[in-house]
Motif scaffolding. Structure first.
Motif, short mmCIF file in Angstrom:
data_model
loop_
_atom_site.label_atom_id
_atom_site.label_comp_id
_atom_site.label_asym_id
_atom_site.label_seq_id
_atom_site.Cartn_x
_atom_site.Cartn_y
_atom_site.Cartn_z
N TYR A 119 33.06 -45.68 46.29
CA TYR A 119 33.56 -46.57 45.24
C TYR A 119 33.81 -47.96 45.82
O TYR A 119 33.69 -48.97 45.13
CB TYR A 119 34.84 -45.98 44.65
CG TYR A 119 35.67 -46.94 43.84
CD1 TYR A 119 35.18 -47.45 42.63
CD2 TYR A 119 36.93 -47.35 44.25
CE1 TYR A 119 35.93 -48.33 41.88
CE2 TYR A 119 37.69 -48.23 43.51
CZ TYR A 119 37.19 -48.72 42.32
OH TYR A 119 37.93 -49.60 41.59
N HIS A 202 32.11 -62.38 36.17
CA HIS A 202 32.90 -62.18 37.38
C HIS A 202 32.29 -62.83 38.61
O HIS A 202 33.00 -63.19 39.54
CB HIS A 202 33.19 -60.69 37.56
CG HIS A 202 33.99 -60.18 36.38
ND1 HIS A 202 33.67 -59.06 35.69
CD2 HIS A 202 35.05 -60.74 35.74
CE1 HIS A 202 34.53 -58.91 34.69
NE2 HIS A 202 35.36 -59.92 34.70
N ARG A 257 40.45 -67.36 30.91
CA ARG A 257 41.53 -66.51 31.40
C ARG A 257 41.26 -66.00 32.81
O ARG A 257 42.16 -65.48 33.46
CB ARG A 257 41.78 -65.36 30.41
CG ARG A 257 40.64 -64.40 30.18
CD ARG A 257 41.00 -63.44 29.03
NE ARG A 257 40.03 -62.37 28.83
CZ ARG A 257 38.94 -62.45 28.10
NH1 ARG A 257 38.63 -63.60 27.50
NH2 ARG A 257 38.13 -61.41 27.96
N ALA B 4 34.36 -55.59 35.96
CA ALA B 4 35.70 -55.59 36.52
C ALA B 4 36.65 -55.49 35.35
O ALA B 4 36.38 -56.05 34.29
CB ALA B 4 35.94 -56.88 37.30
N ILE B 5 37.74 -54.75 35.53
CA ILE B 5 38.64 -54.59 34.39
C ILE B 5 40.06 -55.06 34.74
O ILE B 5 40.49 -54.95 35.88
CB ILE B 5 38.68 -53.14 33.87
CG1 ILE B 5 38.94 -52.17 35.01
CG2 ILE B 5 37.41 -52.78 33.13
CD1 ILE B 5 39.27 -50.79 34.54
N PRO B 6 40.77 -55.59 33.74
CA PRO B 6 42.13 -56.05 34.00
C PRO B 6 43.10 -54.88 34.19
O PRO B 6 43.06 -53.92 33.43
CB PRO B 6 42.50 -56.85 32.75
CG PRO B 6 41.41 -56.69 31.77
CD PRO B 6 40.34 -55.84 32.36
N VAL B 22 45.77 -49.13 34.75
CA VAL B 22 44.93 -49.44 33.59
C VAL B 22 45.23 -48.34 32.58
O VAL B 22 44.83 -47.19 32.77
CB VAL B 22 43.42 -49.41 33.93
CG1 VAL B 22 42.59 -49.79 32.70
CG2 VAL B 22 43.11 -50.32 35.08
N LYS B 27 45.84 -46.68 40.43
CA LYS B 27 44.86 -46.79 41.53
C LYS B 27 45.40 -47.77 42.56
O LYS B 27 46.01 -48.77 42.20
CB LYS B 27 43.54 -47.29 40.92
CG LYS B 27 42.44 -47.56 41.89
CD LYS B 27 41.46 -46.40 41.95
CE LYS B 27 40.50 -46.57 43.11
NZ LYS B 27 40.22 -45.32 43.81
N PHE B 42 48.54 -59.40 36.00
CA PHE B 42 47.30 -58.69 35.70
C PHE B 42 46.21 -59.22 36.63
O PHE B 42 46.08 -60.43 36.81
CB PHE B 42 46.88 -58.89 34.24
CG PHE B 42 47.58 -57.96 33.30
CD1 PHE B 42 48.90 -58.19 32.92
CD2 PHE B 42 46.94 -56.84 32.79
CE1 PHE B 42 49.55 -57.32 32.05
CE2 PHE B 42 47.58 -55.96 31.94
CZ PHE B 42 48.90 -56.20 31.56
N LEU B 44 41.97 -58.58 37.98
CA LEU B 44 40.69 -57.94 37.68
C LEU B 44 40.31 -57.04 38.84
O LEU B 44 40.29 -57.48 39.99
CB LEU B 44 39.59 -58.99 37.50
CG LEU B 44 39.56 -59.67 36.15
CD1 LEU B 44 38.62 -60.85 36.22
CD2 LEU B 44 39.12 -58.71 35.07
N ILE B 45 39.99 -55.79 38.53
CA ILE B 45 39.71 -54.80 39.57
C ILE B 45 38.21 -54.57 39.66
O ILE B 45 37.54 -54.29 38.66
CB ILE B 45 40.39 -53.46 39.23
CG1 ILE B 45 41.89 -53.66 39.05
CG2 ILE B 45 40.11 -52.41 40.29
CD1 ILE B 45 42.56 -54.26 40.24
N HIS B 46 37.69 -54.66 40.89
CA HIS B 46 36.24 -54.47 41.12
C HIS B 46 36.06 -53.81 42.49
O HIS B 46 36.59 -54.31 43.48
CB HIS B 46 35.54 -55.83 41.06
CG HIS B 46 34.09 -55.79 41.41
ND1 HIS B 46 33.14 -55.20 40.60
CD2 HIS B 46 33.42 -56.26 42.48
CE1 HIS B 46 31.96 -55.31 41.17
NE2 HIS B 46 32.10 -55.96 42.31
N GLY B 48 37.44 -51.53 44.14
CA GLY B 48 38.61 -51.30 44.97
C GLY B 48 39.35 -52.55 45.40
O GLY B 48 40.24 -52.49 46.25
N LEU B 54 44.42 -62.62 36.36
CA LEU B 54 44.13 -62.97 34.97
C LEU B 54 45.22 -63.93 34.51
O LEU B 54 46.41 -63.65 34.68
CB LEU B 54 44.16 -61.70 34.12
CG LEU B 54 43.73 -61.86 32.68
CD1 LEU B 54 42.34 -61.26 32.49
CD2 LEU B 54 44.68 -61.17 31.74
#
Lengths: 386, 88
Positions: A119, A202, A257, B4-6, B22, B27, B42, B44-46, B48, B54
């Motif tokens: 990962y 990103h 943002r 990538a998610i916040p 999340v 994590k 917040f 952004l996760i990518h 690890g 944010l």
């Protein structure tokens, strides 16, 4: 989930779609390239193309790292695995990418090769620490989003004094690929005309919106940086259309943002410290592009798999053979659609991909297959019954 | 690949990592690429890593802009609050 679902509100999407329908002039075409595979995926998953008037067309760009990696590089990784008995770590997307002779890392793993799906680069480092008697190679791919985590891992390996960890570097650069696309000749249908770009989400958080200034300046085309959620894609598309209508070409940012003009300086410094430009690098579909990829700096050469293993030192010795009927190269340039390929949905599916664009969920073929393959057929039926 | 998610930081650890959430999923991620993070931020996760913070003010501003659009342009919207589903 906070700051995700708010950007998927259906009613607002319909409102934005109506604004786009009003803004788009019926006497012209709007060809918007979404550079990034993440946008391609969002456009299909949420049906964004269906919300657009017929003269607004998305052209799917090459921003899918798995898709643009030339087969020879995967052949090299497979050769490394076969000749050096290493533990090869890589991201999930790489596992099923077809190599010459219908091989893939997943097939090699099934045959007993030690391939580990990770990962994070941190997982690869942990594997190296736990297996000091084995050589561990991280097969690194990705654009500027994925590059800084590789830089961190190489610095950590140096700090830890790891003797059994190295990186097979395949990191590539977004602005260079845009230059490659924009410089491609228009004759012989080798390239499609592009009226404007949706800029990556990103990648831009790292390199900043300033990195695209050359596109309006040298090519007179607008770039609007967009988030990956459907409302972001719709709003940014509207902004591209408005620029085209007004005869403007500027870099604009819908994704305030997250994305700043200068980007993430800390990540940029880490990348600059560990990597330097390659003179040239081959891209599937785009050919060789000068200064479009990164290699590991000599200061970190002990962690460079291309320096450590002699079988990677002569890439010219590898002759990759892509499937003859595969249209991935034309699809990556936006010249053809996945449905134009004879193999699409018959011999080539996500379960059994023959071309790289069918592998990753952000590849155009995989997105068409998952969310769009019945759409054109339905439209035809509706037209006939009307 | 670049998805990538916040995620919200709920705990900062000593080794330059943080525990993030999340929704209900927790994590541990590296903070090596970001500066001066606090619990409640917040990021952004990518793969690890926290990639970037944010900007909550900007996020709210973008949402307010969308809401304004909805107020001025909608006639009848029976599905306010619904999120977009997957196409087929």
């Amino acid at each position: 989930m906070k700051y995700i679902e708010e950007f998927r509100q259906q009613a607002l999407a319909q409102t934005l779609a109506r604004k786009i329908a009003t803004a788009a002039k019926s006497d012209r075409q709007y060809r918007i390239m979404e550079f990034c595979g993440g946008h391609t995926h969002a456009i299909f998953r949420y049906g964004v193309q269906d919300l657009m008037p017929s003269n607004v067309q998305f052209i799917h760009g090459p921003g899918c790292p798995v898709c643009v990696l030339p087969m020879a590089r995967i052949d090299m990784a497979i050769q490394l695995l076969k000749t050096e008995q290493v533990i090869l770590c890589t991201y999930a997307d790489m596992m099923r990418v077809p190599a010459t002779g219908k091989e893939s890392l997943l097939k090699l793993k099934a045959a007993g090769g030690d391939v580990r799906m990770v990962y994070s680069t941190q997982d690869a480092l942990n594997i190296a620490e736990k297996n000091p008697e084995r050589q561990v190679v991280f097969l690194a791919i990705g654009f500027e989003t994925t590059t800084p985590p590789t830089a961190v891992a190489i610095k950590q390996a140096k700090a830890l004094g790891l003797k059994n960890f190295s990186v097979f570097c395949n990191h590539v650069l977004t602005p260079a690929a845009m230059v490659g696309l924009l410089n491609a000749p228009l004759e012989n249908e080798e390239q499609v005309a592009i009226d404007g770009f949706l800029g990556p989400s990103h990648v831009s958080s790292i390199i900043g919106s300033q990195a695209y200034e050359f596109v309006p300046r040298e090519y007179q085309k607008p770039v609007v940086i967009a988030g990956f959620e459907p409302l972001d894609v719709l709003q940014a598309s509207l902004m591209v259309i408005q620029q085209i209508n007004q005869g403007r070409a500027k870099v604009e940012n819908e994704y305030f943002r997250v994305v700043s003009p200068e980007g993430n300086r800390k990540a940029q410094q880490l990348m600059a410290e560990v990597f330097e430009l390659r003179d040239t690098f081959e891209w599937r579909g785009l050919g060789f592009i000068e200064k479009s990829a990164l290699k590991i700096r000599p200061e970190f050469s002990e962690f460079d798999a291309e320096q450590r293993f002699s079988c990677l030192a002569k890439p010219e010795a590898i002759i990759a053979r892509d499937h003859k009927a595969c249209e991935c190269p034309s699809i990556l340039r936006g010249v053809k659609k996945p449905t134009d390929c004879k193999l699409f949905g018959t011999a080539c599916t996500p379960e059994n991909p023959l071309g790289s664009c069918m592998v990753s969920s952000e590849g155009a073929c995989a997105a068409y297959w998952s969310y769009g393959r019945f759409r054109d057929a339905t439209k035809t039926e509706e037209a006939q019954s009307a | 690949m670049c998805l990538a998610i916040p995620a919200e930081i709920i705990q900062i650890n000593n080794d330059d990592t943080a525990l993030v959430a999340v929704g209900e999923v927790h994590k541990t991620v590296s903070l090596a690429l970001v500066e001066q993070c606090q619990v409640g931020d917040f990021v952004l996760i990518h793969v690890g890593f926290a990639l970037e913070k944010l900007d909550i003010e900007e996020a709210e501003r973008t949402l307010a802009l969308f809401a304004e659009l909805g107020d001025t342009l909608t006639e009848a919207e029976p599905t306010v609050g619904a999120t977009m589903g997957e196409g087929q």
